[in-house]
Design a protein around this motif. Structure first.
Motif, PDB file in Angstrom:
ATOM      1  N   LEU A   1       0.982  -1.181   0.038  1.00  0.00           N
ATOM      2  CA  LEU A   1       0.047  -0.105   0.100  1.00  0.00           C
ATOM      3  C   LEU A   1       0.890   1.197   0.006  1.00  0.00           C
ATOM      4  N   HIS A   2       0.694   2.068  -0.903  1.00  0.00           N
ATOM      5  CA  HIS A   2       1.383   3.435  -1.024  1.00  0.00           C
ATOM      6  C   HIS A   2       0.711   4.520  -0.235  1.00  0.00           C
ATOM      7  N   TRP A   3       0.990   5.169   0.721  1.00  0.00           N
ATOM      8  CA  TRP A   3       0.581   6.175   1.378  1.00  0.00           C
ATOM      9  C   TRP A   3       0.399   7.515   0.906  1.00  0.00           C
ATOM     10  N   TRP A   4      -0.595   7.862   0.302  1.00  0.00           N
ATOM     11  CA  TRP A   4      -0.444   8.959  -0.791  1.00  0.00           C
ATOM     12  C   TRP A   4      -0.850  10.349  -0.269  1.00  0.00           C
ATOM     13  N   PHE A   5      -2.221  10.217  -0.040  1.00  0.00           N
ATOM     14  CA  PHE A   5      -2.773  11.534   0.540  1.00  0.00           C
ATOM     15  C   PHE A   5      -3.308  11.403   1.874  1.00  0.00           C
ATOM     16  N   PRO A   6      -2.589  11.511   2.995  1.00  0.00           N
ATOM     17  CA  PRO A   6      -3.110  11.261   4.452  1.00  0.00           C
ATOM     18  C   PRO A   6      -3.847  12.801   4.772  1.00  0.00           C
ATOM     19  N   VAL A   7      -4.804  12.898   5.393  1.00  0.00           N
ATOM     20  CA  VAL A   7      -5.285  14.302   5.786  1.00  0.00           C
ATOM     21  C   VAL A   7      -5.997  13.951   7.236  1.00  0.00           C
ATOM     22  N   TYR A   8      -6.218  14.989   7.988  1.00  0.00           N
ATOM     23  CA  TYR A   8      -6.870  15.017   9.442  1.00  0.00           C
ATOM     24  C   TYR A   8      -7.589  16.352   9.325  1.00  0.00           C
ATOM     25  N   ASP A   9      -8.692  16.305   9.990  1.00  0.00           N
ATOM     26  CA  ASP A   9      -9.383  17.744  10.287  1.00  0.00           C
ATOM     27  C   ASP A   9      -8.628  18.580  11.454  1.00  0.00           C
ATOM     28  N   PRO A  10      -8.124  19.813  11.095  1.00  0.00           N
ATOM     29  CA  PRO A  10      -7.507  20.460  11.941  1.00  0.00           C
ATOM     30  C   PRO A  10      -8.160  20.623  13.255  1.00  0.00           C
ATOM     31  N   ALA A  11      -9.471  20.745  13.372  1.00  0.00           N
ATOM     32  CA  ALA A  11     -10.325  20.903  14.504  1.00  0.00           C
ATOM     33  C   ALA A  11     -10.182  19.679  15.643  1.00  0.00           C
ATOM     34  N   PHE A  12      -9.724  18.723  15.130  1.00  0.00           N
ATOM     35  CA  PHE A  12      -9.333  17.751  15.882  1.00  0.00           C
ATOM     36  C   PHE A  12      -7.800  17.121  16.069  1.00  0.00           C
ATOM     37  N   ALA A  13      -7.042  18.090  15.869  1.00  0.00           N
ATOM     38  CA  ALA A  13      -5.614  18.147  16.103  1.00  0.00           C
ATOM     39  C   ALA A  13      -5.028  17.622  17.078  1.00  0.00           C
ATOM     40  N   ALA A  14      -5.694  18.017  18.338  1.00  0.00           N
ATOM     41  CA  ALA A  14      -5.267  17.560  19.604  1.00  0.00           C
ATOM     42  C   ALA A  14      -5.203  16.054  19.751  1.00  0.00           C
ATOM     43  N   LEU A  15      -5.983  15.315  19.079  1.00  0.00           N
ATOM     44  CA  LEU A  15      -6.219  14.160  19.084  1.00  0.00           C
ATOM     45  C   LEU A  15      -5.289  13.154  18.082  1.00  0.00           C
ATOM     46  N   SER A  16      -4.379  13.981  17.359  1.00  0.00           N
ATOM     47  CA  SER A  16      -3.424  13.445  16.681  1.00  0.00           C
ATOM     48  C   SER A  16      -4.091  12.309  15.782  1.00  0.00           C
ATOM     49  N   PRO A  17      -5.185  12.680  15.225  1.00  0.00           N
ATOM     50  CA  PRO A  17      -5.947  11.719  14.533  1.00  0.00           C
ATOM     51  C   PRO A  17      -5.230  10.913  13.333  1.00  0.00           C
ATOM     52  N   GLY A  18      -4.128  11.606  12.759  1.00  0.00           N
ATOM     53  CA  GLY A  18      -3.248  10.887  11.765  1.00  0.00           C
ATOM     54  C   GLY A  18      -2.836   9.522  12.300  1.00  0.00           C
ATOM     55  N   TRP A  19      -2.238   9.613  13.377  1.00  0.00           N
ATOM     56  CA  TRP A  19      -1.760   8.513  13.937  1.00  0.00           C
ATOM     57  C   TRP A  19      -2.736   7.603  14.612  1.00  0.00           C
ATOM     58  N   ILE A  20      -3.947   7.969  14.793  1.00  0.00           N
ATOM     59  CA  ILE A  20      -4.958   6.939  15.113  1.00  0.00           C
ATOM     60  C   ILE A  20      -5.166   6.162  13.746  1.00  0.00           C
ATOM     61  N   LEU A  21      -5.392   6.853  12.710  1.00  0.00           N
ATOM     62  CA  LEU A  21      -5.516   6.157  11.468  1.00  0.00           C
ATOM     63  C   LEU A  21      -4.614   5.189  10.917  1.00  0.00           C
ATOM     64  N   LEU A  22      -3.493   5.634  11.034  1.00  0.00           N
ATOM     65  CA  LEU A  22      -2.065   4.678  10.898  1.00  0.00           C
ATOM     66  C   LEU A  22      -2.299   3.444  11.865  1.00  0.00           C
ATOM     67  N   ARG A  23      -2.460   3.728  13.045  1.00  0.00           N
ATOM     68  CA  ARG A  23      -2.401   2.687  13.755  1.00  0.00           C
ATOM     69  C   ARG A  23      -3.579   1.522  13.548  1.00  0.00           C
ATOM     70  N   GLU A  24      -4.798   2.132  13.118  1.00  0.00           N
ATOM     71  CA  GLU A  24      -5.761   1.244  12.591  1.00  0.00           C
ATOM     72  C   GLU A  24      -5.400   0.549  11.469  1.00  0.00           C
ATOM     73  N   LEU A  25      -4.826   1.304  10.400  1.00  0.00           N
ATOM     74  CA  LEU A  25      -4.526   0.512   9.314  1.00  0.00           C
ATOM     75  C   LEU A  25      -3.489  -0.544   9.492  1.00  0.00           C
ATOM     76  N   ILE A  26      -2.453  -0.263  10.173  1.00  0.00           N
ATOM     77  CA  ILE A  26      -1.418  -1.244  10.407  1.00  0.00           C
ATOM     78  C   ILE A  26      -2.090  -2.483  11.295  1.00  0.00           C
ATOM     79  N   ALA A  27      -3.005  -2.317  12.330  1.00  0.00           N
ATOM     80  CA  ALA A  27      -3.788  -3.561  13.237  1.00  0.00           C
ATOM     81  C   ALA A  27      -4.593  -4.098  11.752  1.00  0.00           C
ATOM     82  N   ALA A  28      -5.217  -3.528  10.919  1.00  0.00           N
ATOM     83  CA  ALA A  28      -5.967  -4.204   9.811  1.00  0.00           C
ATOM     84  C   ALA A  28      -5.075  -4.851   8.742  1.00  0.00           C
TER      85      ALA A  28
END
Length: 373
Positions: free
Chosen positions: A271-298
């Motif tokens: 899988l090539h990681w091409w266009f990752p994004v997160y909503d800046p309104a939720f930046a305090a949650l580090s949502p990009g890391w949440i997504l990456l963790r879920e993807l690795i787990a899956a």
């Protein structure tokens, strides 16, 4: 794509005993490729483990061509007229670029490791140069034209999250732990956390593009999506998926909020990681890391064993990576003037990157890179 060492760090670009040699080249429109030529593309790619990235799959060139950007393919043959190499390109006046530029994060001809490819033969039919910025370093024939070499990080996801944590750096493990805790916090504050690894959702794709364009504007980077064919490319990749190649859209919702998403390319187990994004309104949650963790787990159930991040000095890539390959920048040309101008530009970039003046010049670096990708 196996781990590799950059030139100048104890190795060269590679040596090999030649068993095949490209002696002639001709260029044809992508739509004019015959079944035999497409079969050769698949066969040569399968014979070279370094080319397992989705960018080397003919499906990528086909999608780019369908999006409205004309793709021409250089066909290289040996003395017996057997196809030995294919290189999908765009033509811009007298300059050839890899198909998909500036969004192609791995580049180079499709050939076996033992094939000799003479880059200067590309300079025919009015072509005065072939510019590359993400050429795999494992093409020794391009060595005379390489100007710089940079790492392209990846994550080995074999064994899913447990496998990753067993080989990750301390920083990678720490960030995955923080992502787990922040995911729990997101659920408490906004509602159930929902991860979708692979969805066909036009509205989510529209939001990915919207957030990415806002990020480009904020950082001063050239807007990839300013050209309408780029939107058509992503939509075509999402809706035109095949059994072994296609676009992959992943999303993370907290309650009704889309907090992070990613659109990438997949070929086989890569899988090539091409266009990752997160909503800046939720930046305090580090949502990009949440997504990456879920993807690795899956990844295990998805059949993904590697996620390529692509070239870049983003902090999360340095923290999350388990290895890296190397890509090169340069131009095949007979023009000494063109090469001198590019060397000057590269020195300007190096100066800006290392300057103590900091963010202002580093932003200039991103702008210069965007213009010259």
């Amino acid at each position: 794509m196996s781990p590799s060492t950059p030139p100048g760090a104890g190795t060269t670009l590679g040596t090999r005993a030649p068993v095949a040699r490209v002696t002639s080249m001709r260029i044809v429109p992508f739509e004019a490729l015959t079944g035999e030529e497409l079969d050769a593309w698949h066969r040569l790619r399968a014979a070279n483990p370094q080319l397992d990235s989705p960018y080397f799959h003919p499906g990528f060139a086909a999608a780019v061509h369908r999006s409205g950007r004309s793709v021409e393919v250089v066909l290289g043959r040996d003395e017996q007229s057997e196809i030995r190499a294919l290189l999908p390109t765009h033509r811009n006046g007298g300059l050839l670029r890899p198909a998909g530029w500036p969004g192609a994060d791995f580049q180079g001809p499709v050939l076996t490791p033992s094939t000799v490819f003479p880059p200067l033969k590309l300079l025919a039919g009015g072509a005065r140069g072939f510019a590359f910025d993400h050429l795999l370093h494992s093409y020794p024939d391009f060595a005379p034209w390489v100007e710089s070499t940079l790492p392209s990080p990846y994550v080995d996801t074999s064994g899913g999250l447990d496998g990753y944590l067993g080989r990750a750096s301390r920083s990678g493990k720490d960030n995955m732990g923080q992502a787990r805790r922040r995911a729990a916090k997101a659920e408490r504050e906004y509602g159930t956390l929902r991860f979708a690894a692979d969805v066909v959702d036009d509205e989510a794709l529209r939001r990915v593009v919207e957030l990415k364009r806002a990020q480009y504007a904020e950082t001063g980077v050239r807007d990839f999506f300013a050209e309408p064919d780029r939107l058509a490319l992503l939509s075509g990749l999402l809706h035109g998926r095949g059994a072994d190649f296609g676009g992959v859209l992943s999303t993370v919702h907290a309650g009704r909020h889309l907090i992070a998403a990613h659109f990438g390319l997949r070929a086989g187990s890569v899988l090539h990681w091409w266009f990752p994004v997160y909503d800046p309104a939720f930046a305090a949650l580090s949502p990009g890391w949440i997504l990456l963790r879920e993807l690795i787990a899956a990844s295990a159930r998805l059949g993904i064993t590697r996620i390529d991040f692509g070239r870049g000095d983003d902090e999360y890539k340095r923290r999350a990576k388990t290895g890296e390959t190397w890509v090169c920048q340069g131009v095949v040309t007979r023009s000494a003037i063109r090469r001198a101008l590019r060397r000057s530009r590269n020195r300007l970039i190096d100066t800006a990157r290392s300057s103590a003046l900091g963010p202002g010049l580093r932003r200039a670096v991103r702008t210069i890179r965007g213009i010259n990708r």
